[in-house]
Write an enzyme that holds these catalytic residues in place. Structure first.
Site, PDB file in Angstrom:
ATOM      1  N   CYS A  20       0.824  -1.213   0.000  1.00  0.00           N
ATOM      2  CA  CYS A  20       0.000   0.000   0.000  1.00  0.00           C
ATOM      3  C   CYS A  20       0.857   1.261   0.000  1.00  0.00           C
ATOM      4  CB  CYS A  20      -0.899  -0.019   1.232  1.00  0.00           C
ATOM      5  SG  CYS A  20      -1.941   1.428   1.337  1.00  0.00           S
ATOM      6  N   CYS A  80      -0.314   5.470   7.535  1.00  0.00           N
ATOM      7  CA  CYS A  80      -1.645   5.020   7.928  1.00  0.00           C
ATOM      8  C   CYS A  80      -1.506   3.953   9.020  1.00  0.00           C
ATOM      9  CB  CYS A  80      -2.352   4.435   6.712  1.00  0.00           C
ATOM     10  SG  CYS A  80      -3.933   3.696   7.081  1.00  0.00           S
ATOM     11  N   CYS A  83      -2.940  -1.095   8.099  1.00  0.00           N
ATOM     12  CA  CYS A  83      -2.388  -2.438   7.867  1.00  0.00           C
ATOM     13  C   CYS A  83      -0.912  -2.436   8.236  1.00  0.00           C
ATOM     14  CB  CYS A  83      -2.581  -2.836   6.406  1.00  0.00           C
ATOM     15  SG  CYS A  83      -4.272  -2.773   5.873  1.00  0.00           S
ATOM     16  N   CYS A  91      -7.276   2.285  -0.781  1.00  0.00           N
ATOM     17  CA  CYS A  91      -7.312   1.429   0.408  1.00  0.00           C
ATOM     18  C   CYS A  91      -7.635   0.001  -0.037  1.00  0.00           C
ATOM     19  CB  CYS A  91      -8.362   1.922   1.399  1.00  0.00           C
ATOM     20  SG  CYS A  91      -8.435   0.850   2.854  1.00  0.00           S
ATOM     21  N   GLN A 129     -19.883  -8.501  12.113  1.00  0.00           N
ATOM     22  CA  GLN A 129     -18.471  -8.885  11.956  1.00  0.00           C
ATOM     23  C   GLN A 129     -17.961  -8.334  10.634  1.00  0.00           C
ATOM     24  OE1 GLN A 129     -16.598 -10.490  14.098  1.00  0.00           O
ATOM     25  NE2 GLN A 129     -18.091 -11.230  15.578  1.00  0.00           N
ATOM     26  N   TYR A 140     -24.047 -10.000  24.506  1.00  0.00           N
ATOM     27  CA  TYR A 140     -23.353  -9.091  23.576  1.00  0.00           C
ATOM     28  C   TYR A 140     -23.654  -9.591  22.152  1.00  0.00           C
ATOM     29  CZ  TYR A 140     -20.468  -8.245  27.778  1.00  0.00           C
ATOM     30  OH  TYR A 140     -20.016  -7.992  29.039  1.00  0.00           O
ATOM     31  N   ASP A 179     -19.614 -12.530  23.745  1.00  0.00           N
ATOM     32  CA  ASP A 179     -18.763 -11.949  22.700  1.00  0.00           C
ATOM     33  C   ASP A 179     -18.593 -10.459  23.008  1.00  0.00           C
ATOM     34  OD1 ASP A 179     -17.400 -11.289  20.410  1.00  0.00           O
ATOM     35  OD2 ASP A 179     -19.038 -11.738  19.027  1.00  0.00           O
ATOM     36  N   CYS A 231     -12.106 -10.505  21.039  1.00  0.00           N
ATOM     37  CA  CYS A 231     -11.211  -9.844  20.083  1.00  0.00           C
ATOM     38  C   CYS A 231      -9.986  -9.292  20.817  1.00  0.00           C
ATOM     39  CB  CYS A 231     -11.944  -8.742  19.326  1.00  0.00           C
ATOM     40  SG  CYS A 231     -12.737  -7.563  20.414  1.00  0.00           S
TER      41      CYS A 231
HETATM   42  C1  LIG Z   1     -17.825  -7.799  19.511  1.00  0.00           C
HETATM   43  S1  LIG Z   1     -19.464  -7.278  19.315  1.00  0.00           S
HETATM   44  C2  LIG Z   1     -20.263  -8.824  19.150  1.00  0.00           C
HETATM   45  C3  LIG Z   1     -21.488  -8.856  18.295  1.00  0.00           C
HETATM   46  C4  LIG Z   1     -22.030 -10.192  17.849  1.00  0.00           C
HETATM   47  N1  LIG Z   1     -21.832 -11.258  18.782  1.00  0.00           N
HETATM   48  C5  LIG Z   1     -21.521 -10.585  16.482  1.00  0.00           C
HETATM   49  O1  LIG Z   1     -20.832 -11.609  16.339  1.00  0.00           O
HETATM   50  O2  LIG Z   1     -21.827  -9.874  15.514  1.00  0.00           O
HETATM   51  C6  LIG Z   1     -19.816  -6.708  20.891  1.00  0.00           C
HETATM   52  C7  LIG Z   1     -21.238  -6.259  21.094  1.00  0.00           C
HETATM   53  O3  LIG Z   1     -21.364  -5.943  22.482  1.00  0.00           O
HETATM   54  C8  LIG Z   1     -22.310  -4.911  22.621  1.00  0.00           C
HETATM   55  N2  LIG Z   1     -22.097  -4.348  23.970  1.00  0.00           N
HETATM   56  C9  LIG Z   1     -21.058  -3.633  24.418  1.00  0.00           C
HETATM   57  N3  LIG Z   1     -21.175  -3.389  25.725  1.00  0.00           N
HETATM   58  C10 LIG Z   1     -22.315  -3.975  26.135  1.00  0.00           C
HETATM   59  C11 LIG Z   1     -22.964  -4.082  27.370  1.00  0.00           C
HETATM   60  N4  LIG Z   1     -22.464  -3.537  28.473  1.00  0.00           N
HETATM   61  N5  LIG Z   1     -24.134  -4.766  27.438  1.00  0.00           N
HETATM   62  C12 LIG Z   1     -24.652  -5.327  26.309  1.00  0.00           C
HETATM   63  N6  LIG Z   1     -24.062  -5.264  25.104  1.00  0.00           N
HETATM   64  C13 LIG Z   1     -22.912  -4.596  25.014  1.00  0.00           C
HETATM   65  C14 LIG Z   1     -22.010  -4.009  21.442  1.00  0.00           C
HETATM   66  O4  LIG Z   1     -23.128  -3.236  21.120  1.00  0.00           O
HETATM   67  C15 LIG Z   1     -21.661  -5.029  20.346  1.00  0.00           C
HETATM   68  O5  LIG Z   1     -22.792  -5.329  19.570  1.00  0.00           O
END
Ligand SMILES: C[S@@+](CC[C@H](N)C(=O)[O-])C[C@H]1O[C@@H](n2cnc3c(N)ncnc32)[C@H](O)[C@@H]1O
Length: 466
Positions: free
Chosen positions: A73, A79, A82, A175, A298, A327, A397, A424
């Protein structure tokens, strides 16, 4: 008082360190270095100097490591996107595996060995979402600054934030993170705005018309663009929107948002449809997902499917389980698992994501899944679990910060048979696994690479009740 600059000349980088840095040793001290790879010999500017360690930045590479690959790139080094493109992809995977293993051993105190990382099939054009920012202040390198005449104004920029500088933007012309269409959209908007003398937002003065562009695409052919303005100017807004639609006819949905606030977040501001349905549809496995401009999805679709397949394998449902998807975002994991679950309960704090999750369940004819909006630590109380049933499997998650201790304590108290923890950030995941350790043992750890050329690692853990 001005501190003296320390530069370590001809410093040999010996190993990889966490979070994309490399390291070397100087007089018994570990020096963590940005912008270098093991095998490089570099002049390193010390940016932080502590008793046992130091942080530094490679300012000149004197001898390039044999591990290096040619970056692809033109914005590489400036930047922040990457940062690892100077490493061959196999090396990136090796270092990610090593960082995750270190975190689980050091922070998580785990002894089990991890499964080998699942690499990404696509290592360019793998993202389905990008966001660019307009700024009155273009970032210039010291070299470009020197070449600038005293009275010349470098103009605005449209691109990415410079790491650690919140008001300066790197002008991006190319990009590789998303399909080439991102370049057409961004560059079309830049050219048109320059031609029409439109103002770019100045975050310090809170002035200027054009603020952000958000682009999302789907493997099913959807292309959504949301243009964010600092205030409304109907005539010019229509002009720029029509121009974009004419130049990039593959756009399936164009939206605009008026954000008059000081901050860039648009979660609390309405989006308006110029053309199309206002959302796009993505397919994962046999399921369709509605993605609206504000909901989380995602960003690497192909890898998301692999990630969810691992979650599915780790959950190993037999059809009789009550599964909580905490989440849950737009409900994608819960929906993906729904075929083999008795009931799915999802929770997320973003209202639009929950709206999408409920719609996603309906689109896929799933009527044993329910999604609730709220903070997991407030919603997941005894009454909630009593109402919806004791969980057999909890999938979590969370964002990079990991699980809140209150939620960890609640999960320990509720004691589901199984937890599948998608993360993550392996450092916070390792910390949480350690906290869950008294009640749950870790059976499997599977890293997945969702973000080639970055140091980010996604990892899935399977935990069973002791
Ligand atoms: C890494 S993403 C995971 C989304 C989903 N599992 C997916 O695979 O698409 C984290 C999610 O946590 C939510 N989040 C963050 N803090 C939170 C909280 N305190 N209570 C509930 N949800 C929360 C965010 O809105 C986001 O959608």
């Amino acid at each position: 008082m001005k501190r003296k600059k320390i530069i370590l000349e001809n410093f040999t980088i010996t190993d990889y360190a966490a979070e994309g840095k490399a390291l070397g040793r100087f007089e018994g001290k570990v020096v963590f270095v940005e912008g270098a790879v093991p095998g490089d010999v570099a002049d390193v500017l010390i940016t932080k100097n502590k008793k046992d360690w130091a942080d530094g930045k490679a300012i000149v590479i004197k001898k390039f490591s044999e591990e290096r690959a040619d970056p692809f790139c033109i914005h590489f080094t400036i930047c922040g996107g990457c940062k690892w493109q100077m490493l061959p992809y196999e090396k990136q995977l090796e270092y990610k595996q090593q960082e995750a293993a270190d975190a689980f051993k050091r922070i998580g105190k785990l002894t089990i060995s991890m499964l080998p990382i699942i690499g990404s099939e696509k290592i360019i054009h793998y993202r389905n979402k990008l966001e660019f920012t307009f700024s009155k202040k273009k970032f210039l390198t010291p070299h470009q600054l020197k070449e600038l005449h005293d009275d010349a104004w470098p103009g605005g920029a449209l691109g990415y934030h410079v790491p650690k500088l919140y008001d300066k933007i790197i002008d991006i012309t190319e990009c590789w993170l998303m399909d080439d269409v991102n370049n057409s959209i961004r560059n079309t908007l830049r050219d048109f705005s320059v031609k029409n003398n439109y103002s770019y937002y100045d975050i310090k003065e809170h002035k200027g018309w054009l603020r952000n562009i958000i682009i999302r695409n789907s493997t099913a052919g959807g292309l959504l663009v949301n243009i964010v303005f600092g205030y409304d100017d109907k005539k010019e807004r229509e002009k720029i929107c029509n121009h974009l639609l004419e130049k990039v006819p593959s756009i399936t949905t164009l939206l605009y948002t008026i954000n008059t606030k000081w901050n860039d977040t648009i979660y609390d501001v309405a989006t308006n449809i110029v053309t199309g349905k206002g959302y796009i549809i993505e397919k994962l496995g046999n399921f369709n997902f509605k993605i609206s401009p504000k909901s989380f999805f995602q960003t690497n679709t192909m890898q998301a499917e692999k990630l969810y397949n691992v979650v599915n394998d780790f959950a190993a449902l037999n059809g009789n389980e009550i599964v909580y998807d905490l989440y849950c975002g737009t409900g994608s994991i819960g929906i993906f698992l729904s075929k083999h679950a008795k009931k799915i309960i999802g929770v997320d704090v973003i209202e639009d994501a929950i709206k999408d999750a409920n719609e996603n369940a309906a689109i896929n004819n799933i009527n044993h899944a329910s999604f609730f909006c709220g903070d997991v630590i407030e919603i997941c109380n005894d009454a909630f679990f009593y109402l919806h049933g004791k969980p057999d499997v909890i999938v979590v998650d969370p964002p990079r910060a990991g699980l809140h201790e209150k939620l960890i304590n609640k999960i320990i108290e509720i004691a589901p048979e199984k937890i599948v923890y998608v993360s993550c950030n392996v450092a916070t995941q390792a910390r949480d696994l350690q906290l869950l350790h008294e009640k749950f043992s870790v059976k499997k750890l599977q890293p997945v690479d969702m973000f080639p050329h970055t140091h980010h690692i996604e990892c899935i853990a399977e935990l069973r009740l002791r």
